[in-house]
Motif scaffolding. Structure first.
Motif, PDB file in Angstrom:
ATOM      1  N   UNK A   1       0.855  -1.168   0.000  1.00 50.55           N
ATOM      2  CA  UNK A   1       0.000   0.000   0.000  1.00 50.55           C
ATOM      3  C   UNK A   1       0.899   1.228   0.000  1.00 50.55           C
ATOM      4  N   UNK A   2       0.327   2.406   0.089  1.00 49.76           N
ATOM      5  CA  UNK A   2       1.110   3.639  -0.016  1.00 49.76           C
ATOM      6  C   UNK A   2       2.121   3.802   1.116  1.00 49.76           C
ATOM      7  N   UNK A   3       1.908   3.114   2.238  1.00 53.64           N
ATOM      8  CA  UNK A   3       2.771   3.315   3.406  1.00 53.64           C
ATOM      9  C   UNK A   3       3.696   2.150   3.723  1.00 53.64           C
ATOM     10  N   UNK A   4       3.508   1.003   3.066  1.00 51.70           N
ATOM     11  CA  UNK A   4       4.354  -0.142   3.380  1.00 51.70           C
ATOM     12  C   UNK A   4       3.880  -1.407   2.710  1.00 51.70           C
TER      13      UNK A   4
ATOM     14  N   UNK B 273       4.412  -6.728   8.903  1.00 54.76           N
ATOM     15  CA  UNK B 273       4.137  -5.416   8.316  1.00 54.76           C
ATOM     16  C   UNK B 273       5.435  -4.620   8.352  1.00 54.76           C
ATOM     17  N   UNK B 274       5.838  -4.076   7.204  1.00 52.38           N
ATOM     18  CA  UNK B 274       7.011  -3.221   7.127  1.00 52.38           C
ATOM     19  C   UNK B 274       6.546  -1.859   6.621  1.00 52.38           C
ATOM     20  N   UNK B 275       6.844  -0.827   7.406  1.00 50.54           N
ATOM     21  CA  UNK B 275       6.512   0.531   6.995  1.00 50.54           C
ATOM     22  C   UNK B 275       7.570   1.484   7.544  1.00 50.54           C
TER      23      UNK B 275
ATOM     24  N   UNK C  41      -9.103 -10.124   5.819  1.00 48.48           N
ATOM     25  CA  UNK C  41      -9.084  -8.735   6.290  1.00 48.48           C
ATOM     26  C   UNK C  41      -7.898  -7.929   5.787  1.00 48.48           C
ATOM     27  N   UNK C  42      -6.738  -8.536   5.734  1.00 51.11           N
ATOM     28  CA  UNK C  42      -5.529  -7.815   5.343  1.00 51.11           C
ATOM     29  C   UNK C  42      -5.289  -7.904   3.840  1.00 51.11           C
TER      30      UNK C  42
ATOM     31  N   UNK D 179      -7.648   1.921   8.302  1.00 45.66           N
ATOM     32  CA  UNK D 179      -7.565   1.935   6.833  1.00 45.66           C
ATOM     33  C   UNK D 179      -7.344   0.534   6.254  1.00 45.66           C
ATOM     34  N   UNK D 180      -7.370  -0.497   7.104  1.00 45.58           N
ATOM     35  CA  UNK D 180      -7.227  -1.872   6.643  1.00 45.58           C
ATOM     36  C   UNK D 180      -5.815  -2.392   6.690  1.00 45.58           C
TER      37      UNK D 180
END
Length: 118
Positions: free
Chosen positions: A38-41, A52-54, A75-76, A114-115
């Motif tokens: 996604x836009x953040x990670x 999760x990597x961000x 969900x993810x 935001x999911x």
């Protein structure tokens, strides 16, 4: 792998692609993997480990049950696979899960509004 400056045809990779995508010894066949950017990670599920990597870092947790595993996929990753049996050998939340035995849990992961997770 050998890298050379000369161009090669895509067909040069066909045999290795076939082996990696079908051989019972291949890690791509033995362990389910899902990834979503996604836009953040990026969110990654490999077997029973959700990562999760961000910009804030890397967060990882072990999925502790089949219900949670299917929930994460839905969900993810937006993959509703409740009508599909878990992959053979995929036993989240049991002593046979390699990531559970090795204690790879590093931090907690929570789903954001935001999911995404983090």
């Amino acid at each position: 792998m050998v890298f050379a400056p000369d161009p090669v045809e895509l067909s040069s990779f066909a045999a290795e692609h076939e082996r990696l995508s079908t051989s019972p010894e291949s890690g791509f066949v033995r362990v389910l993997q899902a990834q979503l950017r996604d836009a953040k990670g990026v969110d990654m599920l490999r077997g029973c480990v959700l990562r999760r990597i961000d910009a804030e870092g890397t967060y990882e947790r072990t999925i502790d049950s089949a219900d949670n595993w299917y929930g994460v996929l839905a969900d993810v990753f937006h993959l509703n696979l409740t009508d599909v049996a878990a992959p053979r050998g995929q036993r989240c939340g049991t002593a046979s899960t390699p990531h559970t035995r090795s204690g790879r849990l590093r931090g907690s992961v929570q789903q954001r509004s935001d999911g995404t997770i983090g």
